[in-house]
Design an enzyme around this catalytic site. Structure first.
Site, PDB file in Angstrom:
ATOM      1  N   TYR A   1       0.850  -1.188   0.000  1.00 11.69           N
ATOM      2  CA  TYR A   1       0.000   0.000   0.000  1.00 11.69           C
ATOM      3  C   TYR A   1       0.888   1.242   0.000  1.00 11.69           C
ATOM      4  O   TYR A   1       1.883   1.292   0.729  1.00 11.69           O
ATOM      5  CB  TYR A   1      -0.910   0.028   1.231  1.00 11.69           C
ATOM      6  CG  TYR A   1      -2.328  -0.351   0.886  1.00 11.69           C
ATOM      7  CD1 TYR A   1      -3.012   0.341  -0.112  1.00 11.69           C
ATOM      8  CD2 TYR A   1      -2.973  -1.385   1.533  1.00 11.69           C
ATOM      9  CE1 TYR A   1      -4.309  -0.010  -0.444  1.00 11.69           C
ATOM     10  CE2 TYR A   1      -4.274  -1.738   1.203  1.00 11.69           C
ATOM     11  CZ  TYR A   1      -4.937  -1.045   0.216  1.00 11.69           C
ATOM     12  OH  TYR A   1      -6.218  -1.393  -0.129  1.00 11.69           O
TER      13      TYR A   1
ATOM     14  N   GLU B   1      -0.579   4.882  -0.562  1.00  9.86           N
ATOM     15  CA  GLU B   1      -1.335   6.102  -0.858  1.00  9.86           C
ATOM     16  C   GLU B   1      -0.444   7.322  -0.693  1.00  9.86           C
ATOM     17  O   GLU B   1       0.328   7.416   0.270  1.00  9.86           O
ATOM     18  CB  GLU B   1      -2.537   6.246   0.090  1.00  9.86           C
ATOM     19  CG  GLU B   1      -3.769   5.556  -0.431  1.00  9.86           C
ATOM     20  CD  GLU B   1      -4.013   4.244   0.276  1.00  9.86           C
ATOM     21  OE1 GLU B   1      -3.013   3.587   0.632  1.00  9.86           O
ATOM     22  OE2 GLU B   1      -5.196   3.889   0.452  1.00  9.86           O
TER      23      GLU B   1
ATOM     24  N   ASP C   1      -6.352  13.027 -25.541  1.00 12.60           N
ATOM     25  CA  ASP C   1      -6.343  11.649 -25.048  1.00 12.60           C
ATOM     26  C   ASP C   1      -5.608  10.840 -26.109  1.00 12.60           C
ATOM     27  O   ASP C   1      -6.167  10.521 -27.163  1.00 12.60           O
ATOM     28  CB  ASP C   1      -7.789  11.183 -24.882  1.00 12.60           C
ATOM     29  CG  ASP C   1      -7.894   9.708 -24.508  1.00 12.60           C
ATOM     30  OD1 ASP C   1      -6.885   8.982 -24.594  1.00 12.60           O
ATOM     31  OD2 ASP C   1      -9.003   9.286 -24.131  1.00 12.60           O
TER      32      ASP C   1
ATOM     33  N   THR D   1      -3.490   5.716 -22.080  1.00  9.93           N
ATOM     34  CA  THR D   1      -3.316   4.411 -21.459  1.00  9.93           C
ATOM     35  C   THR D   1      -1.888   4.000 -21.770  1.00  9.93           C
ATOM     36  O   THR D   1      -1.219   4.593 -22.627  1.00  9.93           O
ATOM     37  CB  THR D   1      -4.292   3.356 -22.026  1.00  9.93           C
ATOM     38  OG1 THR D   1      -4.181   3.339 -23.441  1.00  9.93           O
ATOM     39  CG2 THR D   1      -5.721   3.665 -21.630  1.00  9.93           C
TER      40      THR D   1
ATOM     41  N   LYS E   1      -1.517   0.161 -25.044  1.00 13.19           N
ATOM     42  CA  LYS E   1      -1.860   0.008 -26.464  1.00 13.19           C
ATOM     43  C   LYS E   1      -0.561   0.064 -27.275  1.00 13.19           C
ATOM     44  O   LYS E   1       0.287  -0.804 -27.107  1.00 13.19           O
ATOM     45  CB  LYS E   1      -2.882   1.069 -26.857  1.00 13.19           C
ATOM     46  CG  LYS E   1      -4.201   0.910 -26.063  1.00 13.19           C
ATOM     47  CD  LYS E   1      -5.275   1.858 -26.540  1.00 13.19           C
ATOM     48  CE  LYS E   1      -6.592   1.615 -25.848  1.00 13.19           C
ATOM     49  NZ  LYS E   1      -6.806   2.430 -24.641  1.00 13.19           N
TER      50      LYS E   1
ATOM     51  N   ARG F   1      -1.656  -2.816 -18.645  1.00 11.46           N
ATOM     52  CA  ARG F   1      -2.968  -2.185 -18.643  1.00 11.46           C
ATOM     53  C   ARG F   1      -2.980  -1.092 -17.577  1.00 11.46           C
ATOM     54  O   ARG F   1      -2.857  -1.386 -16.387  1.00 11.46           O
ATOM     55  CB  ARG F   1      -3.972  -3.282 -18.297  1.00 11.46           C
ATOM     56  CG  ARG F   1      -5.395  -3.061 -18.636  1.00 11.46           C
ATOM     57  CD  ARG F   1      -6.076  -4.401 -18.834  1.00 11.46           C
ATOM     58  NE  ARG F   1      -5.658  -4.924 -20.117  1.00 11.46           N
ATOM     59  CZ  ARG F   1      -6.189  -4.545 -21.281  1.00 11.46           C
ATOM     60  NH1 ARG F   1      -7.157  -3.671 -21.336  1.00 11.46           N
ATOM     61  NH2 ARG F   1      -5.745  -5.049 -22.413  1.00 11.46           N
TER      62      ARG F   1
HETATM   63  N1  DSN Z   1     -11.464   0.035 -25.253  1.00 14.23           N
HETATM   64  C1  DSN Z   1     -10.435   0.823 -25.891  1.00 14.23           C
HETATM   65  C2  DSN Z   1     -10.373   0.592 -27.347  1.00 14.23           C
HETATM   66  O1  DSN Z   1     -10.526  -0.533 -27.739  1.00 14.23           O
HETATM   67  O2  DSN Z   1     -10.140   1.526 -28.108  1.00 14.23           O
HETATM   68  C3  DSN Z   1     -10.556   2.248 -25.602  1.00 14.23           C
HETATM   69  O3  DSN Z   1     -10.749   2.435 -24.251  1.00 14.23           O
END
Ligand code: DSN
Length: 413
Positions: free
Chosen positions: A50, A52, A195, A221, A224, A230
């Site tokens: 933990y 925080e 984003d 994110t 990707k 993730r």
């Molecule tokens: N779920 C993602 C995508 O496939 O683009 C975006 O959050």
């Protein structure tokens, strides 16, 4: 204790999932395969802690090594994107976006964001989301050529006087004119947010424009094109640093997932390697070849083609729905997702399009020639989507082909 010796149900499911990933062609553009090192960090003892707070200011003892991990992640992200401030704690992209709105806005403020069917994201103001009930989202669309029309965006900004203009998309395949958007935002006194979840790896590899130096705040994110675990991340100008950190913790989250943050740090180190530039270049080159191949077969490509890693294809124009195409391709061992196209007359569970991309295939080492073969199989599967024999023949070929591009060698559950 190994999973298999304790929990056969989960071991079997994991083994099957590993086998699915190894023997198929993963073309969902938001998916990728992490390196062994990222996987190791994810499954590390950092999950036990933990912590925080933030490095140097924690609400728990024993955080000295966790501080090292989180600080390394932050420093590497700053180096990759040229960010003034970075928060690596968001659990994923959706919470990162909500934290960003909370940091920059008052409830009820107006946000100008892209419509979902034109390539935006649910969290950019779709009526089913919680954020859409808190903020006043006004949604812009692409024009009839499939591009973002800055004149229209400016007219909407002048009319609606947004506090925030939001760009960065999930199914849009073109470059974004960040400087042009920033100019409009300055004219109407709006803040700017991008984003970059889908294209972060392409930006890190120098293959797409980077909004971080220009925009007030950028979310992403990490799993990707960036090829990390993730998770989410927020980058912003120093003047928003405190507000962003407060919005993430204690505003929206509790204990950060430090094993994921360790894995983010490892992925960022990989993204700083010279070889990552070549990887990002190949992702784009592969997508470009697919564009050509599908155009030659007279598929309707939304937005007129691609500048990034993905293609949005109108398969309804070939007499097949998005759900039918997705299901046929699944049977053939090629994973894509059904997707709405701009102003789609069909419904989200059976839309007119499919969305596909090249990051995961490129991670496996596939290049232009392989893309041509894959385009052939995709076309064959879509054209013969009711022919089970044909789909099973393609499945066999895909499996044999995939075995030439090993994945997680030696791994078993
Ligand atoms: N779920 C993602 C995508 O496939 O683009 C975006 O959050």
């Amino acid at each position: 204790m190994k999973i298999r010796s304790y929990d056969i149900g989960i071991a079997d499911a994991l083994e099957c999932e590993l086998n699915r990933q190894r023997t198929g062609l993963e073309m969902i553009p938001s998916e990728n395969f992490v390196s062994d090192a990222v996987l190791e960090a994810l499954g590390s003892v950092a999950t036990n802690k933990y912590s925080e707070g933030y490095p140097g200011k924690r609400y728990y003892g024993g955080c000295e090594f966790i501080d090292e991990i989180e600080s390394l992640a932050i420093e590497r992200a700053k180096q990759i994107f040229g960010a003034e401030h970075v928060n690596v704690q968001p659990l994923s992209g959706a919470p990162a976006n909500i934290a960003a709105y909370e940091a920059l806005l008052e409830h009820g403020d107006t946000i100008l964001g892209m419509d979902l069917s034109h390539g935006g994201h649910l969290t950019h103001g779709h009526p089913v989301t919680q954020s859409s009930k808190i903020y006043n989202f006004v949604r812009y669309k692409t024009n009839t050529e499939g591009l973002i029309d800055l004149e229209n965006l400016r007219a909407m900004a002048l009319e609606h006087k947004p506090k925030l203009i939001l760009v960065g998309y999930s199914a849009y395949s073109r470059e974004i004119d960040y400087a042009g958007v920033k100019k409009i935002a300055d004219e109407v006194g709006a803040l700017t947010m991008a984003d970059i979840a889908h294209i972060a790896g392409l930006i890190a590899g120098g293959q797409m424009d980077n909004p971080v130096p220009i925009f007030d705040l950028v979310t992403t994110t990490t799993h990707k094109t960036l090829r990390g675990p993730r998770g989410g991340m927020i980058m912003c100008k120093q003047e928003f640093a405190k507000a962003v950190d407060k919005a993430v913790f204690p505003g929206l989250q509790g204990g950060p997932h430090e094993n994921v943050i360790a894995a983010k740090a490892v992925a960022f180190k990989e993204a700083l390697e010279p070889s990552f530039k070549e990887y990002a270049r190949q992702i784009k080159a592969n997508a470009k070849i697919l564009e050509e191949e599908f155009r030659n077969r007279e598929y309707k490509l939304m937005f007129g083609g691609t500048d990034n890693h993905l293609l949005l294809i109108d398969v309804a124009s070939k007499g097949v729905t998005g759900a039918e195409a997705e299901a046929a391709l699944d049977k053939a061992g090629i994973t894509v997702n059904k997707n709405m196209i701009p102003d789609d007359p069909r419904k989200p569970m059976d839309p007119s399009g499919i969305r596909l991309g090249t990051p995961a295939l490129t991670t496996r080492g596939m290049k232009e020639n392989e893309m041509k073969t894959i385009a052939d199989w995709i076309d064959d599967a879509i054209t013969n989507h009711t022919n089970e024999t044909m789909l099973s023949v393609i499945r066999g070929r895909v499996k044999e082909f995939a075995s030439n591009f090993p994945l997680y060698e030696g791994l078993e559950y």
